[in-house]
Scaffold this active site. Structure first.
Site, short mmCIF file in Angstrom:
data_model
loop_
_atom_site.label_atom_id
_atom_site.label_comp_id
_atom_site.label_asym_id
_atom_site.label_seq_id
_atom_site.Cartn_x
_atom_site.Cartn_y
_atom_site.Cartn_z
NE ARG A 121 -3.05 -22.28 11.04
CZ ARG A 121 -2.18 -23.28 10.86
NH1 ARG A 121 -2.54 -24.36 10.17
NH2 ARG A 121 -0.97 -23.21 11.37
N GLY A 148 -0.19 -3.69 3.95
CA GLY A 148 -0.84 -2.38 3.92
C GLY A 148 -0.11 -1.41 4.81
CB SER A 149 -1.05 -0.07 8.09
OG SER A 149 -2.37 -0.06 7.61
CE LYS A 187 -6.90 -1.10 -0.25
NZ LYS A 187 -6.91 -2.57 -0.28
N GLY A 212 -5.10 -2.90 8.84
CA GLY A 212 -4.80 -1.75 9.67
C GLY A 212 -4.58 -2.06 11.14
CG ASP A 241 -2.09 -0.82 1.21
OD1 ASP A 241 -2.26 -1.53 0.21
OD2 ASP A 241 -2.88 -0.80 2.18
N GLY A 300 -2.98 -7.25 8.32
CA GLY A 300 -2.30 -7.38 9.61
C GLY A 300 -0.87 -7.87 9.50
#
Lengths: 301, 201
Positions: A172, A242-243, A88, A160, A31, A221
């Site tokens: 999983r 992402g973050s 997005k 996030g 990101d 995450g």
């Protein structure tokens, strides 16, 4: 779009859409919110960048309605890097998707990280030339998205947060449900399709191949080299971060490290090397501390 | 004895190439390190993102051994692999390194962005009839080639929007490359052509 050499072949086929995702395998998609970050990502060896106005951690912190990014910002990132650029659109917002396609973006993420525009329908992705990636928390959701035309799936995780537990749970679950289908006899697949709320033909295809018909990345995450390597060992074809990179203490170092760990995902010595001296990881939030209505993974159905 | 053919597994559609090769009765080895290059009889460089492949090949000290090896064993590159085997790149990043060996100039993303990716039937004399169904994804083009380079396939002028032949498959000695992706189709003729090169090398 400026194409100085295009030929008269057929564009927008399922094969070129799904094939594009095949070329991303083993890679890290990062990101980025501006040109500077896009260049850091490219220099670190990112396979593609996701252009967006706010990373999920900021969307979470600032609240409000999150929408498609400013086309000018997406244009600038397209100009700045030579790797593929993704952007997005809100779930169900087919006009945002039309706009993003017109900008020449290489992949559209119909994403739960943005505020949904339609709480019943997703975008009819067959109607587009550009391919789509969609999030999923389980196999049924993944197959519904593929049925709507998604050419790539990413497990959702909880964007996030820097908490990898949901990403682990979702990959999983998807992998486990695929294994379960593969072990079923043919006459059991009718009920399996009913239970998964997924089209019977796709269920049969997955049962026979032992895999989704499209590439499966993981997201939500992932904040460390070891997180990325674990996703790969769990069977992901690649990772979205992402973050986790640009909210950390040293984005350049961390971006490089996550790419390196994704390449050598099955080599603990290399992952250890990549994990040294990275500085602060992003400040995380435990998914369990987020009230259910604020969990992004619950969006999409 | 079956030869061992390596697939460079830095990134990209490694699995698809491996699957094609396995159907042609060769042993396949995925290669991520210099150590794993030892003992292979041929190497495939898959489709993927050439920038990423190049950056990671630098970081993992692979260019030295790869350049040495290109003079010894057959190599085949598809799409990003074509760029990796090109002596020069136009429109690349200024610092993008390649293995080189093919006296060509490759133009990256020559056909446009992903919305311009396409499929087309090509006449390829080296693999015979019928026409080959070729899939181009953000594909590069052979913009220029020296006289040492044999053109295996081109999009003919009457089908290209530029009005000129567009070279999309080449061979020079032990090295071959295609702009398109035979690994994501079920037609094995391109891989068979390469495996024959390896067997007769």
């Amino acid at each position: 779009m400026a194409t100085d050499a295009a030929s008269t072949g057929v564009t927008g086929t399922t094969r070129v859409k799904r094939g594009m995702a095949d070329m991303l395998k083993g890679g890290v998609i990062m990101d980025v919110v501006n040109v500077e970050q896009a260049k850091i990502a490219e220099d670190a060896g990112a396979i593609a960048v996701m252009a967006l106005e706010r990373v999920p951690a900021d969307i979470r912190a600032q609240g409000g309605v999150a929408r498609m990014s400013d086309p000018t910002m997406i244009d600038e990132i397209i100009q700045a890097v030579s790797i593929p650029v993704m952007a997005k659109a809100r779930i169900g917002h087919f006009v945002e998707a039309q706009v993003i396609q017109s900008l020449g973006v290489d992949y559209i993420d119909e994403s739960e990280v943005l505020t949904p525009a339609d709480y019943i329908n997703h975008i009819d992705k067959w109607a587009f030339t550009v391919p789509f990636v969609c999030g999923a928390t389980n196999l049924g959701e993944a197959l519904r998205r593929i049925n709507e035309g998604a050419a790539m799936i990413r497990s959702k995780g909880e964007a996030g947060t820097g908490d990898v537990s949901n990403a682990t749970g979702h990959i999983r679950t998807i992998k486990g449900e695929i294994r379960r289908l593969s072990s079923m006899s043919k006459d059991e697949l009718y009920v399996a399709a009913k239970e998964l709320q997924a089209p019977y033909d796709l269920v049969c295809e997955v049962a026979e191949k032992g895999a989704l018909p499209v590439v499966l990345f993981t997201a939500g995450g992932i904040a460390t080299p070891a997180d990325a390597a674990m996703m790969m060992q769990l069977g992901a074809d690649g990772v979205f971060v992402g973050s986790g990179i640009f909210k950390s203490g040293d984005p350049v170092k961390r971006a490089n490290a996550i790419v390196q760990a994704t390449l050598h995902f099955d080599n603990p010595d290399e992952i250890a090397k990549a994990s040294r001296g990275l500085g602060e990881a992003m400040v995380g939030i435990n998914v369990a501390d987020i009230p259910v209505p604020h969990r992004l993974a619950e969006r999409g159905w | 004895m079956s030869p061992v053919i390596g697939v460079l597994a830095i990134q990209g559609d490694v699995r698809e190439h491996a699957r094609c090769l396995e159907q042609l009765d060769v042993d396949v080895r995925l290669v991520k390190t210099a150590e794993q290059l030892k003992g292979i009889a041929g190497l495939v460089i898959p489709g993927g993102e050439s920038t990423t492949m190049s950056i990671l090949a630098v970081k993992n000290n692979l260019f030295g051994p790869l350049r040495e090896l290109r003079n010894q064993i057959p190599m085949y590159g598809s799409c990003a692999g074509l760029i990796m085997l090109a002596d020069s790149i136009s429109d690349g990043r200024a610092d993008q390194e390649t293995i080189g060996g093919l006296n060509i100039t490759a133009k990256r993303n020559a056909f446009g962005r992903q919305v311009d990716s396409f499929e087309i039937d090509l006449h390829i004399p080296a693999i015979g009839e019928p026409d080959y169904h070729a899939v181009f994804i953000r594909a590069p083009l052979v913009e220029a080639a020296s006289s040492a380079v044999e053109v295996l396939a081109a999009i003919p002028a009457d089908k290209s929007l530029t009005g000129t032949d567009q070279v999309v498959a080449v061979r020079q000695g032990n090295l071959m490359a295609t702009s398109f992706h035979p690994e994501i189709t079920s037609d094995l003729r391109i891989h068979k052509y390469f495996v024959d090169m390896v067997r007769s090398a």
